[in-house]
Design a protein around this motif. Structure first.
Motif, mmCIF file in Angstrom:
data_model
loop_
_atom_site.group_PDB
_atom_site.id
_atom_site.type_symbol
_atom_site.label_atom_id
_atom_site.label_comp_id
_atom_site.label_asym_id
_atom_site.label_seq_id
_atom_site.Cartn_x
_atom_site.Cartn_y
_atom_site.Cartn_z
ATOM 1 N N LYS A 100 0.527 -1.535 1.925
ATOM 2 C CA LYS A 100 -0.438 -1.002 1.129
ATOM 3 C C LYS A 100 -1.003 0.352 1.587
ATOM 4 C CE LYS A 100 -2.102 -5.116 -1.340
ATOM 5 N NZ LYS A 100 -3.318 -5.763 -1.825
ATOM 6 N N SER B 64 0.184 4.036 0.174
ATOM 7 C CA SER B 64 -1.176 4.297 -0.716
ATOM 8 C C SER B 64 -1.327 5.712 -1.281
ATOM 9 C CB SER B 64 -2.612 4.234 0.155
ATOM 10 O OG SER B 64 -2.607 5.101 1.243
ATOM 11 N N GLY C 3 2.402 -4.079 -4.188
ATOM 12 C CA GLY C 3 1.733 -3.686 -3.111
ATOM 13 C C GLY C 3 1.756 -2.062 -2.949
ATOM 14 N N SER D 189 1.192 1.038 -4.225
ATOM 15 C CA SER D 189 0.082 1.699 -5.307
ATOM 16 C C SER D 189 0.738 3.326 -5.666
ATOM 17 C CB SER D 189 -1.194 2.250 -4.445
ATOM 18 O OG SER D 189 -2.192 2.977 -5.335
#
Length: 386
Positions: free
Chosen positions: A157, A161, A179, A181
């Protein structure tokens, strides 16, 4: 002597087109080396040649933890005589692009004589090296039929991100994407596995409020309309190709674009002759359009006079770059009408595929400033007019 900041700006300009020259900068002195290495390792997979794969794998192995190297030795993936030499740089810390397709190919090419279980082990160790909470990947490339559950890797993550660019297949397993993003995604490149019927709804339900560039090949229109509706009006570039359009689906995708993409600058799309009026609506609503790549359907022929009339009457002032391809090209008289009506606008950059005997006509309109550049073939990248 140039300081690091100036060198960095210069080297940045070399990274895409002059990578060989950039590599040579490593050997000049310590400052040049320290400045160029992070740029070279931002995307080490790009243009990777087969004869360089082994060297890159060796660098990756040198970056593994001692525990990981011992595991590989135990399974005879590393020779017992292997002696670890600490690298001069933490190379992978500079990596911002992660091309899983190239990595898998590289591993297979160099370990193809090993059993599948051993290949899986080296893949696991390298994936764990490149995907963890200490990495910050911004560009992710996922190959067709990729089924490794990277979502189970600790730290995924945080690692993903800040993804800004994603290239993947529409048949991707939803679990693979868990997971990851995509809240900061700006560029999305999609391909469908040769018209595979989609069973998942992951892509259709994405909210991509920062998406600016969408490229789609062989992707069903329904999937694309849902995806475009879930953007937030920031799309500036759309390429949709290699997918069949009946009149209804073609009308639907044109409407969705002009209803949801007010900031669009570049568009490549197939238009059916029955939907020329929707092209006019698109030109009126997409006021910042600069380049338009029109593809004609092989199922019907354009009314070229009507098409060119709409382009001259309704094109926003910013639009002057055109590429046109149709199995049945326009006749010279239709093209002449188009050019006659383009007076008092920006000189046109025009490429028309399959047209013949245009030289004299084009030269005439170049002389009076209506055409700036012309090619009777489609040249360069989709939105390049050279």
């Amino acid at each position: 002597m140039l300081n690091k900041d100036i060198l960095y700006l210069i080297f940045e300009e070399l990274q895409d087109n002059e990578k060989i020259l950039l590599r040579s900068c490593i050997f000049v002195n310590k400052t040049w080396c320290e400045t160029s290495i992070p740029i070279l390792w931002r995307d080490p997979w790009k243009c990777l040649k087969r004869d360089k794969e082994k060297s890159l794998i060796n660098v990756l192995i040198s970056q593994l933890s001692e525990d990981s190297r011992n595991i590989l030795k135990k399974r005879k993936l590393l020779k017992k005589s292997y002696r670890h030499q600490k690298p001069l740089f933490n190379y992978i810390s500079f990596c911002r692009h992660l091309n899983l397709e190239v990595i898998q190919r590289m591993i297979f090419n160099n370990y193809r004589s090993y059993k599948k279980s051993k290949i899986s082990l080296i893949q696991k160790e390298i994936f764990n090296l490149l995907i963890n909470e200490n990495m910050k990947i911004t560009h992710l490339y996922i190959p067709n039929k990729f089924d490794y559950q990277i979502n189970l890797i600790p730290g995924i993550k945080r690692c993903f991100s800040e993804i800004e660019f994603l290239r993947c297949n529409t048949s991707i397993n939803d679990k693979v994407m868990a997971g990851i993003s995509l809240v900061n995604l700006k560029t999305l490149e999609l391909d469908n596995d040769y018209y595979r019927i989609l069973t998942g709804n992951y892509l259709e339900n994405l909210s991509l409020h920062r998406l600016k560039i969408l490229t789609a090949s062989r992707v069903p229109i329904n999937t694309l309309t849902n995806l475009i509706e879930n953007t937030n009006g920031h799309l500036t570039e759309i390429i949709i190709e290699y997918v069949s359009h009946d009149n209804i689906s073609n009308k639907k995708i044109i409407q969705v674009i002009y209803q949801n993409c007010p900031n669009l600058k570049y568009l490549k799309l197939l238009f059916r002759n029955s939907n020329i009026i929707e092209l006019e609506n698109l030109l009126i609503n997409c006021k910042y359009l600069e380049g338009l790549f029109i593809i004609g359907s092989s199922a019907d022929a354009f009314d070229w006079d009507k098409l060119f009339e709409i382009l001259t009457k309704s094109s926003p002032i910013s639009l002057f770059k055109f590429k046109i391809y149709s199995y049945i090209p326009p006749k010279l008289d239709s093209l002449k009408l188009f050019l006659d009506n383009w007076k008092n606008r920006f000189p046109m950059l025009l490429q028309v595929g399959r047209m013949k005997d245009t030289k004299d006509l084009v030269e005439k309109y170049k002389e009076v400033g209506i055409i700036k550049k012309y090619k009777n073939c489609l040249y360069g990248k989709d939105f390049e007019w050279i």
